[in-house]
Design a protein around this motif. Sequence first.
Motif, PDB file in Angstrom:
ATOM      1  N   ILE A   9       0.860  -1.180   0.000  1.00  0.00           N
ATOM      2  CA  ILE A   9       0.000   0.000   0.000  1.00  0.00           C
ATOM      3  C   ILE A   9       0.900   1.234   0.000  1.00  0.00           C
ATOM      4  CG2 ILE A   9      -1.661   1.373   1.333  1.00  0.00           C
ATOM      5  CD1 ILE A   9      -2.904  -1.200   2.296  1.00  0.00           C
ATOM      6  N   GLU A  10       0.676   2.104  -0.953  1.00  0.00           N
ATOM      7  CA  GLU A  10       1.520   3.301  -1.069  1.00  0.00           C
ATOM      8  C   GLU A  10       0.670   4.543  -1.213  1.00  0.00           C
ATOM      9  OE1 GLU A  10       4.241   2.979  -4.292  1.00  0.00           O
ATOM     10  OE2 GLU A  10       5.342   1.310  -3.378  1.00  0.00           O
ATOM     11  N   ALA A  11       1.319   5.685  -1.024  1.00  0.00           N
ATOM     12  CA  ALA A  11       0.614   6.943  -1.269  1.00  0.00           C
ATOM     13  C   ALA A  11       0.821   7.334  -2.723  1.00  0.00           C
ATOM     14  CB  ALA A  11       1.151   8.024  -0.351  1.00  0.00           C
ATOM     15  N   LEU A  12      -0.202   7.979  -3.270  1.00  0.00           N
ATOM     16  CA  LEU A  12      -0.141   8.347  -4.684  1.00  0.00           C
ATOM     17  C   LEU A  12       0.741   9.585  -4.847  1.00  0.00           C
ATOM     18  CD1 LEU A  12      -1.416   7.529  -7.402  1.00  0.00           C
ATOM     19  CD2 LEU A  12      -3.317   9.064  -6.882  1.00  0.00           C
ATOM     20  N   THR A  13       1.635   9.540  -5.830  1.00  0.00           N
ATOM     21  CA  THR A  13       2.508  10.687  -6.084  1.00  0.00           C
ATOM     22  C   THR A  13       1.662  11.946  -6.301  1.00  0.00           C
ATOM     23  OG1 THR A  13       3.847   9.079  -7.253  1.00  0.00           O
ATOM     24  CG2 THR A  13       4.511  11.389  -7.454  1.00  0.00           C
ATOM     25  N   ASN A  14       2.038  13.020  -5.674  1.00  0.00           N
ATOM     26  CA  ASN A  14       1.313  14.310  -5.735  1.00  0.00           C
ATOM     27  C   ASN A  14      -0.011  14.343  -4.978  1.00  0.00           C
ATOM     28  OD1 ASN A  14       3.346  15.331  -7.284  1.00  0.00           O
ATOM     29  ND2 ASN A  14       2.303  14.877  -9.226  1.00  0.00           N
ATOM     30  N   ARG A  19      -4.285   6.596  -1.022  1.00  0.00           N
ATOM     31  CA  ARG A  19      -3.474   5.377  -0.972  1.00  0.00           C
ATOM     32  C   ARG A  19      -4.012   4.299  -1.907  1.00  0.00           C
ATOM     33  NH1 ARG A  19      -4.360   3.526   4.086  1.00  0.00           N
ATOM     34  NH2 ARG A  19      -6.279   4.685   3.747  1.00  0.00           N
ATOM     35  N   PHE A  20      -3.164   3.363  -2.231  1.00  0.00           N
ATOM     36  CA  PHE A  20      -3.580   2.297  -3.150  1.00  0.00           C
ATOM     37  C   PHE A  20      -2.616   1.125  -3.052  1.00  0.00           C
ATOM     38  CE2 PHE A  20      -0.395   2.569  -6.590  1.00  0.00           C
ATOM     39  CZ  PHE A  20       0.290   3.701  -6.173  1.00  0.00           C
ATOM     40  N   TYR A  21      -3.029  -0.032  -3.520  1.00  0.00           N
ATOM     41  CA  TYR A  21      -2.138  -1.183  -3.606  1.00  0.00           C
ATOM     42  C   TYR A  21      -1.268  -1.012  -4.845  1.00  0.00           C
ATOM     43  CZ  TYR A  21      -4.353  -4.023   0.024  1.00  0.00           C
ATOM     44  OH  TYR A  21      -4.794  -4.521   1.217  1.00  0.00           O
ATOM     45  N   ASN A  22       0.011  -0.880  -4.678  1.00  0.00           N
ATOM     46  CA  ASN A  22       0.884  -0.735  -5.848  1.00  0.00           C
ATOM     47  C   ASN A  22       1.115  -2.122  -6.466  1.00  0.00           C
ATOM     48  OD1 ASN A  22       2.633  -0.041  -7.818  1.00  0.00           O
ATOM     49  ND2 ASN A  22       3.959   1.229  -6.527  1.00  0.00           N
ATOM     50  N   VAL A  23       0.116  -2.568  -7.187  1.00  0.00           N
ATOM     51  CA  VAL A  23       0.170  -3.920  -7.747  1.00  0.00           C
ATOM     52  C   VAL A  23       1.248  -4.049  -8.809  1.00  0.00           C
ATOM     53  CG1 VAL A  23      -2.154  -4.720  -7.230  1.00  0.00           C
ATOM     54  CG2 VAL A  23      -1.806  -3.223  -9.182  1.00  0.00           C
ATOM     55  N   SER A  24       1.605  -2.929  -9.391  1.00  0.00           N
ATOM     56  CA  SER A  24       2.637  -2.969 -10.412  1.00  0.00           C
ATOM     57  C   SER A  24       3.982  -3.344  -9.790  1.00  0.00           C
ATOM     58  CB  SER A  24       2.678  -1.605 -11.082  1.00  0.00           C
ATOM     59  OG  SER A  24       3.950  -1.328 -11.567  1.00  0.00           O
ATOM     60  N   LYS A  25       4.233  -2.793  -8.606  1.00  0.00           N
ATOM     61  CA  LYS A  25       5.471  -3.131  -7.904  1.00  0.00           C
ATOM     62  C   LYS A  25       5.455  -4.600  -7.498  1.00  0.00           C
ATOM     63  CE  LYS A  25       7.619  -0.492  -4.631  1.00  0.00           C
ATOM     64  NZ  LYS A  25       7.500   0.307  -3.404  1.00  0.00           N
ATOM     65  N   LEU A  26       4.327  -5.033  -6.987  1.00  0.00           N
ATOM     66  CA  LEU A  26       4.189  -6.413  -6.531  1.00  0.00           C
ATOM     67  C   LEU A  26       4.340  -7.395  -7.692  1.00  0.00           C
ATOM     68  CD1 LEU A  26       3.375  -8.097  -4.016  1.00  0.00           C
ATOM     69  CD2 LEU A  26       1.034  -7.951  -4.829  1.00  0.00           C
ATOM     70  N   LYS A 328      -2.407   5.663 -13.971  1.00  0.00           N
ATOM     71  CA  LYS A 328      -1.037   5.621 -14.485  1.00  0.00           C
ATOM     72  C   LYS A 328      -0.127   4.892 -13.503  1.00  0.00           C
ATOM     73  CE  LYS A 328      -1.203   9.324 -17.813  1.00  0.00           C
ATOM     74  NZ  LYS A 328      -1.171  10.779 -18.067  1.00  0.00           N
ATOM     75  N   ALA A 329      -0.352   5.115 -12.197  1.00  0.00           N
ATOM     76  CA  ALA A 329       0.511   4.481 -11.197  1.00  0.00           C
ATOM     77  C   ALA A 329       0.380   2.963 -11.232  1.00  0.00           C
ATOM     78  CB  ALA A 329       0.171   5.007  -9.798  1.00  0.00           C
ATOM     79  N   VAL A 330      -0.811   2.462 -11.508  1.00  0.00           N
ATOM     80  CA  VAL A 330      -0.965   1.000 -11.540  1.00  0.00           C
ATOM     81  C   VAL A 330      -0.945   0.462 -12.975  1.00  0.00           C
ATOM     82  CG1 VAL A 330      -2.100   0.699  -9.307  1.00  0.00           C
ATOM     83  CG2 VAL A 330      -3.484   1.236 -11.328  1.00  0.00           C
ATOM     84  N   LYS A 331      -0.513   1.313 -13.904  1.00  0.00           N
ATOM     85  CA  LYS A 331      -0.369   0.916 -15.306  1.00  0.00           C
ATOM     86  C   LYS A 331      -1.676   0.393 -15.900  1.00  0.00           C
ATOM     87  CE  LYS A 331       4.549   0.167 -14.768  1.00  0.00           C
ATOM     88  NZ  LYS A 331       5.634  -0.784 -14.622  1.00  0.00           N
ATOM     89  N   LEU A 332      -2.738   1.113 -15.602  1.00  0.00           N
ATOM     90  CA  LEU A 332      -4.022   0.778 -16.218  1.00  0.00           C
ATOM     91  C   LEU A 332      -4.447   1.840 -17.223  1.00  0.00           C
ATOM     92  CD1 LEU A 332      -6.065  -0.715 -13.230  1.00  0.00           C
ATOM     93  CD2 LEU A 332      -5.406  -1.883 -15.342  1.00  0.00           C
TER      94      LEU A 332
END
Length: 877
Positions: A9-14, A19-26, A328-332
């Motif tokens: 779980i991360e904070a969204l840039t800017n 917050r969101f699950y950074n599934v892209s990182k995972l 964009k953060a989760v590449k969707l």
Amino acid sequence: PGSPYQLVIEALTNYPQKRFYNVSKLGGTKYDVLPYSIRVLFESSIRNCDGFLVKETDAMNILDWKTKQNNVEVPFCPARVVLQDFTGIPAMVDFAAMREAVRNAGGDPVKVNPACPTDLTVDHSLQIDFILKNQEMEFGRNRERLQFFKWSSKVFKNISIIPPETGMAHQVNLEYLSRIVFEVKDFLYPDSVVGTDSHTTMVNGLGILGWGVGGIETEAVMLGMPVTLTLPEVVGCELTGTASPLATSIDIVLSITKHLRQADVAGKFVEFFGSGVSQLSVADRTTIANMCPEYGAILSFFPVDNVTLKHLKHTGKDEISVMEAYLKAVKLFRNYESSSREPEYSQVLQISLSSIIPYVSGPKRSQDRVAVNNMKSDFQACLNEKTGVKGFQIAVEKQNDIVPVQYEGNEYKLSHGCIVIAAVISCTNNCNPSVMLAAGLLAKKAVEAGLVVKPYIRTSLSPGSGMVTHYLSSSGVLPYLSKLGFEVVGYGCSTCVGNTAPLPEAIRNAIKQGDIIACGVLSGTKNFEGRLCDCVRANYLASPPLVVAYAIAGTVRIDFETEPLGTGFNGKSIYLRDIWPTRKELHTVEEECVISSMFKELKEKMEKGNKRWNSLEAPESALFPWDLKSTYIRCPSFFDKLVISPQAIENAHVLLYLGDSVTTDHISPAGSIARSSAAAKYLTNKGLTPREFNSYGARRGNDAVMTRGTFANIKLLNKFIGKPAPKTIHFPSGQTLDVFEAAELYQKEGIPVIILAGKKYGLGSSRDWAAKGPFLLGVKAVLAESYEKVHKSQLIGIGIAPLQFLPGENPNTLGLTGREQFSILFPPELSPGMTLDIKVSLHTGKVFSVIALFENDVEITLYKYGGSLNFVAQRFL
Ligand SMILES: *[C@@H]1O[C@H](CO)[C@@H](O)[C@H](O)[C@H]1NC(C)=O
Ligand SMILES: *[C@@H]1O[C@H](CO)[C@@H](O)[C@H](O)[C@H]1NC(C)=O
Ligand SMILES: *[C@@H]1O[C@H](CO)[C@@H](O)[C@H](O)[C@H]1NC(C)=O
């Protein structure tokens, strides 16, 4: 909470508070090549992972989609549910009953709410009244159900009701409900939905994963259960090239859907990509997605891109920049210009938009397509050909006959191919605003250029709904259509079914005397079942702007490339290309004028409600005050006792002994209530006359009617009876009774019942009462040779054991008559697996083994608790 993946779980840039699950990182590099639709499944599995309903292995299976597709089942927890009144009533009645059960067991009923936002649109059962446009009647006849909905909207959390007569196109309704990105307490995740309507896939055009399921599945999601699906193959559909300017949205949509129909996409996801996608408006995308049932795909996904975002701005959505940042953060988010790697699809289908040319179809059958630029020669061929599916067999010397006719003081000349009927119709399939707008913009340019339509041509405009008239009017094109004779004649498919005003007498006579092949052009999507008029022998289906163009030309014998439509001001020849609106022009008018005004109006209506709905009184008590006199809404008895373990089934009788391919319609018919049926007796006792019975479908909120309707299909073939009839034998007494009456007697005597069936038990579309009905008849188990898979899960979901004969065995090979009494003993520790061995012993002393079809520990748990309703009720306790 509860998910083992909270570390990502991360904070969204800017936007540090979001917050969101950074599934892209995972997911790393595996994630980067997943189709976008599968990324949404993955995110959902990460967020909902609880180790029981959704396990870590499920999430990892989704991430390993490349190798696991088609091989594993995965759970999916959609973000929300959309119901219609027909399916909404039983679900809401169950929630109301659950509040009752939880209270009776000492719990707090207020805690019982749908586990996710549920939007219920009240439009289905009120359809007839809608057509009658008579709200008074609507409220009168449906008062009980509407009051129940009103109560639901007041007391339940996560329920919102779209009241009747909000009167908006389905598409807008769905789009209005769409979130794109969900935000719950500053937590972000992608929108996704299941709905009970086959149009649910429409929202795929907005980048929302969603599809249609049965009433039981939506109810399960409302109860907090996932839907289960085989990890699907994803067909990547690459759109390249640029479409011809004459091609309308409908041409593009039909051409793409035709490709999809020819490709094998049944039971798969379709996902669009490629540079051509940006040429499709959101309306085009939703129309393509809407047609999923026709080409058999589960869904047709268009990931969010700049076109979607632009559309959203016109719909007045807030926080679009947050959505964009999140996607964009989760590449969707799809950017067709970026060089990032394309997903690896199961298969890629290429469609070149440049190959799409406009067609009309006719002159006799809707399947005979004619490219517009071949129309003139094709019609000539029809004149030559022998009378048949296309030919009219007109002798060569008569092909250029001209019949003069006097009409309203002027002389006109009729010839083969002349147009006498031109109808612009907006049918359900072309509710896409741009085609109706194109007709309007074309009319505007035609009038401005000085073109006219000959007065003897019967022109008409049938918008699909008031909405269409509204946007034609707000975009300023309606007066031009009417100037060319296209006046609104009514709503719906009036012209398709042959309701056009009769042709002028003089024209009819001229056509008959000259044996002229006169033509009708219409923009319906229906074929010509209801012939337009007996003296019009050629009928063409064309897009709305082409209908207007042909009406102006007055004939189908025209080559638009080389021949002018007519003569404008100052004697100037006007060609079709001179007045044809460009796609860009259209999209601009559509977005700026139609979309934003439609949404504005819808929003106002939603916020204000309507007078009658607002003034409808409904209780505000946490528990529903059931009206014992109501014949529509009744507290069902699913929760009579909250059981915790399955009891052994002892000395059960066979309620029905059925053969192969028993469908859900045999089990729970949806149509009218036969006068001699058990349900009819019940309703008659309640003081209703047969005219007031209504259908089983409309009475799904009354378990007494639905239980009596279970197996009440007159085509039911019960081996005890030997001919089709909704009857069976009550063995202790030997009487032949309605299925319900026999079941009722067994229940009074405390005798459990089971069903014997052949292969493919429960075929057909999923129907909520096909599982609930047998449960309330006291059916404890079904013993069949095989099952339709979805129905089998639904039996478990309601607490009925689906048992299967061992391979090669059936009642015949086992020497069963169905008149025996059956005892079925479950081992103390049930465990999943197809081979779970269950012993069945008969009162005759015979013993045989069967298989219990529990596939996983969730199914076993649900069965142990007596079905998902009881399981969830226990959770609320
Ligand atoms: C999420 O993960 C990606 C790696 O895929 C990383 O680039 C990004 O910085 C992470 N965090 C946010 C807030 O996007
Ligand atoms: C309503 O739905 C949300 C999910 O969007 C869920 O977290 C919440 O618990 C639900 N509310 C209630 C009262 O059940
Ligand atoms: C979206 O981006 C594409 C390029 O990827 C561009 O051709 C198109 O004009 C853009 N559309 C809108 C509506 O901004």
